[in-house]
Design a protein around this motif. Structure first.
Motif, PDB file in Angstrom:
ATOM      1  N   PRO A  77       0.799  -1.228   0.000  1.00 39.20           N
ATOM      2  CA  PRO A  77       0.000   0.000   0.000  1.00 39.20           C
ATOM      3  C   PRO A  77       0.833   1.279   0.000  1.00 39.20           C
ATOM      4  O   PRO A  77       0.384   2.307  -0.501  1.00 39.20           O
ATOM      5  CB  PRO A  77      -0.828  -0.109   1.285  1.00 39.20           C
ATOM      6  CG  PRO A  77      -0.937  -1.579   1.526  1.00 39.20           C
ATOM      7  CD  PRO A  77       0.396  -2.134   1.087  1.00 39.20           C
ATOM      8  N   PHE A  78       2.032   1.247   0.573  1.00 39.94           N
ATOM      9  CA  PHE A  78       2.910   2.409   0.544  1.00 39.94           C
ATOM     10  C   PHE A  78       3.739   2.427  -0.736  1.00 39.94           C
ATOM     11  O   PHE A  78       3.846   3.455  -1.400  1.00 39.94           O
ATOM     12  CB  PHE A  78       3.842   2.414   1.759  1.00 39.94           C
ATOM     13  CG  PHE A  78       3.240   3.010   3.004  1.00 39.94           C
ATOM     14  CD1 PHE A  78       1.874   3.173   3.158  1.00 39.94           C
ATOM     15  CD2 PHE A  78       4.057   3.408   4.034  1.00 39.94           C
ATOM     16  CE1 PHE A  78       1.336   3.721   4.303  1.00 39.94           C
ATOM     17  CE2 PHE A  78       3.533   3.973   5.191  1.00 39.94           C
ATOM     18  CZ  PHE A  78       2.168   4.123   5.317  1.00 39.94           C
ATOM     19  N   LEU A  79       4.318   1.301  -1.065  1.00 41.39           N
ATOM     20  CA  LEU A  79       5.205   1.211  -2.218  1.00 41.39           C
ATOM     21  C   LEU A  79       4.506   1.663  -3.495  1.00 41.39           C
ATOM     22  O   LEU A  79       5.035   2.478  -4.251  1.00 41.39           O
ATOM     23  CB  LEU A  79       5.706  -0.228  -2.368  1.00 41.39           C
ATOM     24  CG  LEU A  79       6.712  -0.495  -3.473  1.00 41.39           C
ATOM     25  CD1 LEU A  79       8.008   0.259  -3.222  1.00 41.39           C
ATOM     26  CD2 LEU A  79       6.983  -2.000  -3.558  1.00 41.39           C
ATOM     27  N   PHE A  80       3.305   1.184  -3.743  1.00 37.65           N
ATOM     28  CA  PHE A  80       2.612   1.492  -4.997  1.00 37.65           C
ATOM     29  C   PHE A  80       1.887   2.832  -4.975  1.00 37.65           C
ATOM     30  O   PHE A  80       1.468   3.315  -6.017  1.00 37.65           O
ATOM     31  CB  PHE A  80       1.669   0.353  -5.376  1.00 37.65           C
ATOM     32  CG  PHE A  80       2.401  -0.923  -5.663  1.00 37.65           C
ATOM     33  CD1 PHE A  80       3.314  -0.993  -6.713  1.00 37.65           C
ATOM     34  CD2 PHE A  80       2.239  -2.033  -4.861  1.00 37.65           C
ATOM     35  CE1 PHE A  80       4.017  -2.160  -6.971  1.00 37.65           C
ATOM     36  CE2 PHE A  80       2.935  -3.201  -5.114  1.00 37.65           C
ATOM     37  CZ  PHE A  80       3.826  -3.271  -6.168  1.00 37.65           C
ATOM     38  N   ALA A  81       1.744   3.431  -3.804  1.00 38.67           N
ATOM     39  CA  ALA A  81       1.105   4.745  -3.712  1.00 38.67           C
ATOM     40  C   ALA A  81       2.118   5.881  -3.760  1.00 38.67           C
ATOM     41  O   ALA A  81       1.738   7.047  -3.779  1.00 38.67           O
ATOM     42  CB  ALA A  81       0.278   4.850  -2.429  1.00 38.67           C
ATOM     43  N   GLY A  82       3.414   5.554  -3.754  1.00 33.75           N
ATOM     44  CA  GLY A  82       4.437   6.601  -3.774  1.00 33.75           C
ATOM     45  C   GLY A  82       4.762   7.146  -2.397  1.00 33.75           C
ATOM     46  O   GLY A  82       5.353   8.217  -2.276  1.00 33.75           O
ATOM     47  N   ILE A  83       4.390   6.393  -1.355  1.00 34.69           N
ATOM     48  CA  ILE A  83       4.628   6.820   0.025  1.00 34.69           C
ATOM     49  C   ILE A  83       5.957   6.244   0.490  1.00 34.69           C
ATOM     50  O   ILE A  83       6.227   5.056   0.309  1.00 34.69           O
ATOM     51  CB  ILE A  83       3.491   6.329   0.946  1.00 34.69           C
ATOM     52  CG1 ILE A  83       2.158   6.935   0.513  1.00 34.69           C
ATOM     53  CG2 ILE A  83       3.808   6.655   2.401  1.00 34.69           C
ATOM     54  CD1 ILE A  83       0.945   6.260   1.125  1.00 34.69           C
ATOM     55  N   LYS A  84       6.784   7.093   1.091  1.00 34.89           N
ATOM     56  CA  LYS A  84       8.065   6.632   1.610  1.00 34.89           C
ATOM     57  C   LYS A  84       8.271   7.166   3.014  1.00 34.89           C
ATOM     58  O   LYS A  84       8.114   8.366   3.257  1.00 34.89           O
ATOM     59  CB  LYS A  84       9.219   7.089   0.723  1.00 34.89           C
ATOM     60  CG  LYS A  84      10.548   6.553   1.209  1.00 34.89           C
ATOM     61  CD  LYS A  84      11.649   6.773   0.232  1.00 34.89           C
ATOM     62  CE  LYS A  84      12.903   6.098   0.796  1.00 34.89           C
ATOM     63  NZ  LYS A  84      13.971   6.075  -0.162  1.00 34.89           N
TER      64      LYS A  84
END
Length: 156
Positions: A21-28
């Protein structure tokens, strides 16, 4: 004294950055302090998280803030407490057009307040506020998260 959790902050940060959910949403997750008192998160604007008008999708803005208060409180209170997300609110203030950031800072005062509210097995519903900011410091969104916290019942 509450038993602390043992997951090193660096390991947590690496793992959550690979969470789909973070990786594919651009969340780091840019950083988590060793004592789990601070976390900083970035959301990049990309093709997969842009809305119809070309700004950040509101769901991605919320997702970038979703787990952090619960995780910081859990790590600091330790295994003797139950900590759950109970409620959330988000207010969109201005369009997010570039990288946006959220920072979470858990203070000694907040932890003391939670411990006091949960004495003798009482539950506490505690609100935390976070501002999501653009790179120039302007507010993109305000997020409120409510945690349910209770000391675990002790069995004899």
């Amino acid at each position: 004294m509450a038993r602390k959790r043992n997951l090193p902050a660096r390991t947590f940060r690496r793992g959550i950055n690979l969470w789909p959910p973070f990786l594919f949403a651009g969340i780091k997750v840019l950083g988590v302090s060793d004592d789990y008192r601070r976390a900083k998160v970035r959301l990049r604007l990309g093709r997969l998280n842009r809305n119809y008008v070309g700004t950040h999708f509101g769901g991605s803005i919320f997702a970038m803030t979703d787990p952090f208060w619960m995780l910081l409180v859990m790590q600091n209170l330790g295994r003797d407490y139950v900590v759950w997300d109970a409620a959330a609110e988000i207010s969109f203030v201005s369009p997010g057009r570039g990288d946006i950031f959220a920072e979470f800072v858990l203070t000694d005062d907040r932890l003391a307040e939670i411990r006091e509210l949960t004495q003798e097995g009482k539950k506490a519903l505690v609100w935390f506020d976070t501002e999501v900011l653009s790179a120039d410091g302007s507010v993109v969104a305000r997020v409120r998260k409510q945690l349910y916290v209770r000391e675990k019942r002790r069995t004899a």
